[in-house]
Write an enzyme that holds these catalytic residues in place. Structure first.
Site, PDB file in Angstrom:
ATOM      1  N   ASP A  42       0.876  -1.179   0.000  1.00 34.20           N
ATOM      2  CA  ASP A  42       0.000   0.000   0.000  1.00 34.20           C
ATOM      3  C   ASP A  42       0.913   1.229   0.000  1.00 34.20           C
ATOM      4  OD1 ASP A  42       0.847   0.347   2.620  1.00 34.20           O
ATOM      5  OD2 ASP A  42      -1.161   0.364   3.502  1.00 34.20           O
ATOM      6  N   HIS A  76       7.101 -30.471  11.349  1.00 35.82           N
ATOM      7  CA  HIS A  76       6.558 -29.152  11.015  1.00 35.82           C
ATOM      8  C   HIS A  76       5.416 -29.285  10.000  1.00 35.82           C
ATOM      9  CE1 HIS A  76       9.732 -27.449  13.347  1.00 35.82           C
ATOM     10  NE2 HIS A  76      10.641 -28.056  12.615  1.00 35.82           N
ATOM     11  N   CYS A 123       3.077  -2.988   4.106  1.00 34.84           N
ATOM     12  CA  CYS A 123       2.252  -1.835   4.447  1.00 34.84           C
ATOM     13  C   CYS A 123       3.058  -1.027   5.467  1.00 34.84           C
ATOM     14  CB  CYS A 123       0.867  -2.248   4.950  1.00 34.84           C
ATOM     15  SG  CYS A 123       0.873  -3.284   6.426  1.00 34.84           S
ATOM     16  N   HIS A 138      10.157 -23.638   9.517  1.00 37.12           N
ATOM     17  CA  HIS A 138       9.220 -24.319  10.414  1.00 37.12           C
ATOM     18  C   HIS A 138       7.753 -24.119  10.026  1.00 37.12           C
ATOM     19  CE1 HIS A 138      12.219 -24.555  14.046  1.00 37.12           C
ATOM     20  NE2 HIS A 138      12.688 -25.108  12.938  1.00 37.12           N
ATOM     21  N   THR A 188       3.168  -1.116   8.727  1.00 37.16           N
ATOM     22  CA  THR A 188       3.713  -1.960   9.793  1.00 37.16           C
ATOM     23  C   THR A 188       3.913  -3.421   9.378  1.00 37.16           C
ATOM     24  OG1 THR A 188       1.480  -2.501  10.475  1.00 37.16           O
ATOM     25  CG2 THR A 188       2.525  -0.605  11.573  1.00 37.16           C
TER      26      THR A 188
END
Ligand code: RB5
Length: 144
Positions: A9, A132, A64, A97, A66
């Site tokens: 964004d 995993h 974005c 993992h 954050t």
């Protein structure tokens, strides 16, 4: 190196441009946004998820401000395992993992050198499978 889809964004646009230069020579598809004009990040997360559905061996990068909103929006899609990473070790373990297929980064929270370092770790690591795989398979069980 897998094919890479990348989207951002306005909060991630600058970092996306830096990473596009860093990825020169790799097979990269830029899904926008391509300016600092305000846009809604879920639309870009959905667009990238659609591309990964059609191209399941590829990986994605979502940016974005954050990395948080992008990861939340992307993880609504059952075929997406998006990891918001802030260290190289996060990124490496997300691949080894958790078989993460999307790396989420914060354009306003990471320096560019750190972001490149995180991306390199993400791209260099691969899924270990075994125990995993059993755990990752449980992601598609219905949640309560
Ligand atoms: C946009 O201002 C900002 O909210 C967005 O980039 C992101 O950080 C959301 O998680």
């Amino acid at each position: 190196m897998p094919k890479i889809y990348i989207a951002a964004d306005h909060g991630g646009y600058d970092l996306k441009e830096v990473l596009l230069s860093h990825l020169k020579g790799a097979e990269v598809v830029n899904l926008g946004t391509d300016s600092l004009e305000s846009v809604d990040y879920p639309m870009y997360a959905d667009k990238l998820a659609d591309h990964l559905k059609a191209d399941p061996t590829a990986v994605g990068i979502l940016i974005c401000g954050t990395g948080l909103g992008m990861s939340m929006a992307a993880n609504r899609h059952l075929h997406i395992r998006a990891a918001r990473c802030s260290t190289g070790l996060d990124a490496e373990l997300a691949r080894r993992h958790n078989n993460a297929n999307v790396l989420c980064l914060g354009g306003r929270t990471l320096g560019t050198e750190l972001a490149k370092h995180i991306l390199d770790h993400f791209l260099q690591a691969s899924f270990e499978g075994g125990r995993h795989q059993r755990r990752v398979n449980q992601f598609s069980d219905p949640a309560c």
